[in-house]
Motif scaffolding. Structure first.
Motif, PDB file in Angstrom:
ATOM      1  N   VAL A 260       0.878  -1.169   0.000  1.00 30.34           N
ATOM      2  CA  VAL A 260       0.000   0.000   0.000  1.00 30.34           C
ATOM      3  C   VAL A 260       0.917   1.221   0.000  1.00 30.34           C
ATOM      4  N   LEU A 261       0.959   1.906  -1.138  1.00 32.31           N
ATOM      5  CA  LEU A 261       1.826   3.066  -1.312  1.00 32.31           C
ATOM      6  C   LEU A 261       1.014   4.322  -0.993  1.00 32.31           C
ATOM      7  N   ILE A 262       1.361   4.988   0.086  1.00 28.41           N
ATOM      8  CA  ILE A 262       0.655   6.200   0.505  1.00 28.41           C
ATOM      9  C   ILE A 262       1.335   7.391  -0.156  1.00 28.41           C
ATOM     10  N   PHE A 263       0.713   7.940  -1.181  1.00 31.69           N
ATOM     11  CA  PHE A 263       1.272   9.083  -1.905  1.00 31.69           C
ATOM     12  C   PHE A 263       0.610  10.346  -1.369  1.00 31.69           C
ATOM     13  N   ASP A 264       1.374  11.089  -0.574  1.00 28.59           N
ATOM     14  CA  ASP A 264       0.789  12.242   0.101  1.00 28.59           C
ATOM     15  C   ASP A 264       1.910  13.150   0.597  1.00 28.59           C
ATOM     16  N   GLU A 265       1.579  14.401   0.864  1.00 30.39           N
ATOM     17  CA  GLU A 265       2.568  15.313   1.429  1.00 30.39           C
ATOM     18  C   GLU A 265       2.955  14.898   2.842  1.00 30.39           C
ATOM     19  N   THR A 266       2.015  14.290   3.576  1.00 33.03           N
ATOM     20  CA  THR A 266       2.286  13.851   4.947  1.00 33.03           C
ATOM     21  C   THR A 266       1.782  12.423   5.140  1.00 33.03           C
ATOM     22  N   PRO A 267       2.421  11.444   4.499  1.00 35.87           N
ATOM     23  CA  PRO A 267       1.927  10.062   4.596  1.00 35.87           C
ATOM     24  C   PRO A 267       1.983   9.501   6.009  1.00 35.87           C
ATOM     25  N   ASP A 268       2.825  10.059   6.877  1.00 43.50           N
ATOM     26  CA  ASP A 268       2.928   9.576   8.255  1.00 43.50           C
ATOM     27  C   ASP A 268       1.635   9.777   9.032  1.00 43.50           C
ATOM     28  N   LEU A 269       0.777  10.689   8.552  1.00 36.81           N
ATOM     29  CA  LEU A 269      -0.493  10.970   9.232  1.00 36.81           C
ATOM     30  C   LEU A 269      -1.665  10.200   8.636  1.00 36.81           C
ATOM     31  N   ALA A 270      -1.385   9.309   7.684  1.00 38.61           N
ATOM     32  CA  ALA A 270      -2.457   8.676   6.915  1.00 38.61           C
ATOM     33  C   ALA A 270      -3.172   7.566   7.650  1.00 38.61           C
ATOM     34  N   MET A 271      -2.537   6.953   8.662  1.00 36.09           N
ATOM     35  CA  MET A 271      -3.184   5.819   9.338  1.00 36.09           C
ATOM     36  C   MET A 271      -2.648   5.671  10.747  1.00 36.09           C
ATOM     37  N   ASP A 272      -3.447   5.013  11.559  1.00 39.19           N
ATOM     38  CA  ASP A 272      -3.024   4.745  12.931  1.00 39.19           C
ATOM     39  C   ASP A 272      -2.376   3.369  13.012  1.00 39.19           C
ATOM     40  N   ALA A 273      -1.880   3.044  14.182  1.00 40.81           N
ATOM     41  CA  ALA A 273      -1.161   1.790  14.373  1.00 40.81           C
ATOM     42  C   ALA A 273      -2.051   0.582  14.141  1.00 40.81           C
ATOM     43  N   ALA A 274      -3.333   0.685  14.486  1.00 44.62           N
ATOM     44  CA  ALA A 274      -4.246  -0.450  14.324  1.00 44.62           C
ATOM     45  C   ALA A 274      -4.444  -0.791  12.843  1.00 44.62           C
ATOM     46  N   LEU A 275      -4.647   0.221  11.985  1.00 41.76           N
ATOM     47  CA  LEU A 275      -4.836  -0.028  10.561  1.00 41.76           C
ATOM     48  C   LEU A 275      -3.548  -0.547   9.935  1.00 41.76           C
ATOM     49  N   LEU A 276      -2.422  -0.009  10.353  1.00 40.38           N
ATOM     50  CA  LEU A 276      -1.142  -0.494   9.840  1.00 40.38           C
ATOM     51  C   LEU A 276      -0.979  -1.980  10.129  1.00 40.38           C
ATOM     52  N   GLU A 277      -1.339  -2.385  11.348  1.00 39.35           N
ATOM     53  CA  GLU A 277      -1.224  -3.797  11.710  1.00 39.35           C
ATOM     54  C   GLU A 277      -2.181  -4.654  10.883  1.00 39.35           C
ATOM     55  N   ARG A 278      -3.404  -4.177  10.665  1.00 38.23           N
ATOM     56  CA  ARG A 278      -4.365  -4.938   9.869  1.00 38.23           C
ATOM     57  C   ARG A 278      -3.860  -5.150   8.439  1.00 38.23           C
ATOM     58  N   LEU A 279      -3.293  -4.123   7.840  1.00 34.32           N
ATOM     59  CA  LEU A 279      -2.773  -4.233   6.473  1.00 34.32           C
ATOM     60  C   LEU A 279      -1.621  -5.225   6.422  1.00 34.32           C
ATOM     61  N   ARG A 280      -0.732  -5.142   7.392  1.00 34.02           N
ATOM     62  CA  ARG A 280       0.410  -6.058   7.408  1.00 34.02           C
ATOM     63  C   ARG A 280      -0.034  -7.497   7.656  1.00 34.02           C
ATOM     64  N   ASN A 281      -0.963  -7.701   8.549  1.00 33.27           N
ATOM     65  CA  ASN A 281      -1.450  -9.055   8.801  1.00 33.27           C
ATOM     66  C   ASN A 281      -2.176  -9.634   7.588  1.00 33.27           C
ATOM     67  N   ALA A 282      -2.764  -8.759   6.778  1.00 32.62           N
ATOM     68  CA  ALA A 282      -3.439  -9.219   5.557  1.00 32.62           C
ATOM     69  C   ALA A 282      -2.449  -9.641   4.479  1.00 32.62           C
ATOM     70  N   GLY A 283      -1.166  -9.279   4.658  1.00 34.58           N
ATOM     71  CA  GLY A 283      -0.141  -9.683   3.698  1.00 34.58           C
ATOM     72  C   GLY A 283       0.468  -8.552   2.915  1.00 34.58           C
ATOM     73  N   ALA A 284       0.110  -7.305   3.237  1.00 36.18           N
ATOM     74  CA  ALA A 284       0.642  -6.138   2.522  1.00 36.18           C
ATOM     75  C   ALA A 284       1.617  -5.379   3.417  1.00 36.18           C
ATOM     76  N   GLU A 285       2.513  -4.652   2.782  1.00 32.42           N
ATOM     77  CA  GLU A 285       3.376  -3.726   3.508  1.00 32.42           C
ATOM     78  C   GLU A 285       2.913  -2.311   3.180  1.00 32.42           C
ATOM     79  N   VAL A 286       3.294  -1.355   4.003  1.00 38.54           N
ATOM     80  CA  VAL A 286       2.934   0.037   3.793  1.00 38.54           C
ATOM     81  C   VAL A 286       4.208   0.853   3.598  1.00 38.54           C
ATOM     82  N   ILE A 287       4.221   1.635   2.534  1.00 42.62           N
ATOM     83  CA  ILE A 287       5.339   2.526   2.213  1.00 42.62           C
ATOM     84  C   ILE A 287       4.762   3.908   1.923  1.00 42.62           C
TER      85      ILE A 287
END
Length: 549
Positions: free
Chosen positions: A435-462
């Motif tokens: 999941v490529l977050i293309f934004d001026e401030t991608p660090d603000l795009a998600m909380d820790a819970a959503l990040l964990e859900r994406l990773r557990n589903a098999g995706a990485e976040v960049i």
């Protein structure tokens, strides 16, 4: 030994460029793979001569881009000349949209040897030369394949089989799959030279109704010439040395240079009606035959390998992978045909059938040269079909921001890290959905819970910032688009969105920031949930720095 059987996940038939790349990709993924080739070695005489940027990216995925780049002449173009030898058009692309030069000259024997040696890196790969497939039978969960080798016959049980066994594919014929399209009536003489006095860096295309001809550069001072045979000239006559010497002398300074190979070919524009039959897949020339005028025959096969490898790897872990496997033909067949059509159109430019048509072509190109955008369209090869799917393993968006990005291969910009080291984007991405977050401030795009859900589903976040914003430290890596490719359409409209990237770097789906969790169902179609124990972490800042450009 007679009667000895082997078991594998994937069996690849044919060790040409397509089969070798596919096997290297599967080996890189740790998939148990057997490659068989009926010949004792890879090819030893020249064949294909050009690798494009998309193929170099596929080789990069297999960890082979650096080695292949070392045996190529990079970044050549094409000069189009009329009957007098005067240039009327030039194609000199310099934009590295996918991270590499658009055209790179090479020798196929050296290329194949490089890919064959690379197989030794992979303990999951078993490459066997001098082995011929004689029969196969499919069942519900495997294919039983009979092969012959020096010691006799052997049985191989495999879950999937890929036939990359060439234009006369034994497997395709055994499956009863027909080829659609046509065969060119015009034969061409191919002459490969050991050395050359022709110092032109680029390809030269002589668009002369009396006889069309092409000269192509190669690495280390070699050159190829291609001549269209005229009515009444036979293959037997054309393959005699004096015939070639005469044509070489008429075309340039190489009339006396030593000839390595001289052979007549008849070209085809054909494609298989089906690319899959149960657990068997066709790839490379077994699936499509392309005229050489656009330099896309071998490259289309390498695209097949890049598209199919990760899907086979994922299918091995899925209960129902049919949607994944069916998408191979859905995606690749239309694109392969578009490359065949490009070659046919370029052939019409190269082979004017009358003096009047030749004058019209040259005049048209000179007029285009007066208008900047039209001139760039030709010079930068923007006429080449983009790597884009309209159907397949994607979730299209009808309208709205970012709709044009879905189904496209993303560009590969030079990116800078938090500490301003420079790398190509793909070297920062893990080999799984991202999941490529293309934004001026991608660090603000998600909380820790959503990040964990994406990773557990098999995706990485960049995260990826546009060129005017610096990356910052966050709970996932953030990069900066230094080359500004994402600042161009259609990706400019993706700012403020999360792009779901497949393992082959195509955009599968897109969602605005704030709705990124809506990507989870599509992630489930691309991969299986990640076992926490097997979590593949992305590169750390220290690892990125160690391999920075």
């Amino acid at each position: 030994m007679k009667g000895t059987s082997l078991d594998t996940d994937i069996l690849v038939i044919g060790a040409g460029p397509t089969g070798l790349l596919l096997t290297n990709l599967l080996g890189e993924m740790g998939i148990n793979t057997i490659l068989i080739e009926r010949n004792e070695t890879t090819v030893e005489e020249p064949r294909a001569v050009s690798i494009d940027d998309e193929s170099m990216r596929a080789l990069q995925a297999a960890g082979l881009a650096t080695e292949v780049a070392a045996i190529t002449a990079k970044g050549y173009g094409s000069l189009y000349r009329g009957p007098s030898g005067r240039q009327f058009a030039a194609v000199k692309p310099f934009i590295k949209e996918y991270g590499f030069d658009k055209r790179n000259a090479f020798e196929q024997p050296e290329f194949e040897s490089t890919l064959r040696r690379a197989l030794n890196r992979h303990p999951s790969v078993d490459a066997r030369f001098g082995v011929t497939l004689t029969d196969f039978e499919q069942s519900a969960d495997h294919i039983a394949v009979t092969v012959t080798e020096a010691g006799g016959t052997r049985m191989i049980r495999t879950r999937y089989m890929v036939a990359a066994d060439g234009g006369r594919s034994h497997v395709r014929k055994a499956l009863g799959i027909q080829m659609e399209g046509s065969t060119f009536a015009e034969p061409w003489l191919i002459v490969d030279l050991e050395t050359t006095k022709n110092r032109c860096f680029h390809t030269e295309v002589f668009c002369d109704p009396r006889r069309s001809a092409i000269t192509l550069p190669g690495p280390r001072g070699i050159r190829r010439y291609e001549f269209k045979l005229n009515p009444g000239e036979t293959a037997e006559e054309a393959e005699r040395t004096p015939f070639a010497r005469k044509l070489l002398s008429e075309t340039g300074p190489d009339g006396d240079e030593p000839i390595r190979r001289q052979k007549v070919y008849t070209f085809h524009a054909r494609i298989a009606e089906h690319w899959r039959a149960g657990r068997v897949f066709l790839a490379g020339d077994a699936a499509h035959l392309t005229p050489p005028f656009a330099g896309q025959g071998m490259n289309s096969g390498l695209r097949d390998a890049h598209n199919l490898a990760w899907k086979l790897a994922e299918a091995l872990n899925m209960t129902d992978p049919e949607h994944l496997l069916d998408s191979y033909q859905t995606e690749r067949k239309p694109h392969a045909w578009s490359m065949i059509e490009l070659a046919l159109k370029m052939g019409k430019i190269m082979m004017p059938d009358s003096v009047l048509r030749g004058v019209a072509i040259r005049t048209g190109f000179r007029l285009l040269g007066l208008y900047g955008p039209a001139r760039d369209y030709v010079a930068q090869m923007k006429y080449k079909p983009k790597p884009k799917f309209s159907d397949g393993l994607i979730r299209p968006v009808a309208t709205g921001a970012g709709a044009g990005a879905v189904g496209r291969m993303i560009p590969q910009p030079l990116v800078s890290t938090l500490n301003r080291e420079e790398r190509l984007l793909d070297t920062c991405l893990p080999d799984r959905p991202v999941v490529l977050i293309f934004d001026e401030t991608p660090d603000l795009a998600m909380d820790a819970a959503l990040l964990e859900r994406l990773r557990n589903a098999g995706a990485e976040v960049i995260g990826l910032t546009p060129e005017w914003m610096n990356p910052v430290a966050a709970s996932f890596p953030i990069l900066r688009d230094q080359s500004r490719f994402f600042s161009q359409q259609p990706f400019r409209d993706c700012l403020g969105h999360g792009l779901l990237l497949r393992r082959d770097r195509y955009v599968a789906a897109i969602e605005p920031i704030g709705q990124i969790e809506s990507l989870l169902p599509m992630i489930a179609r691309l991969t299986t949930p990640l076992d926490t124990a097997d979590h593949q972490s992305v590169a750390t800042e220290e690892e990125l720095r160690a391999t920075a450009i």
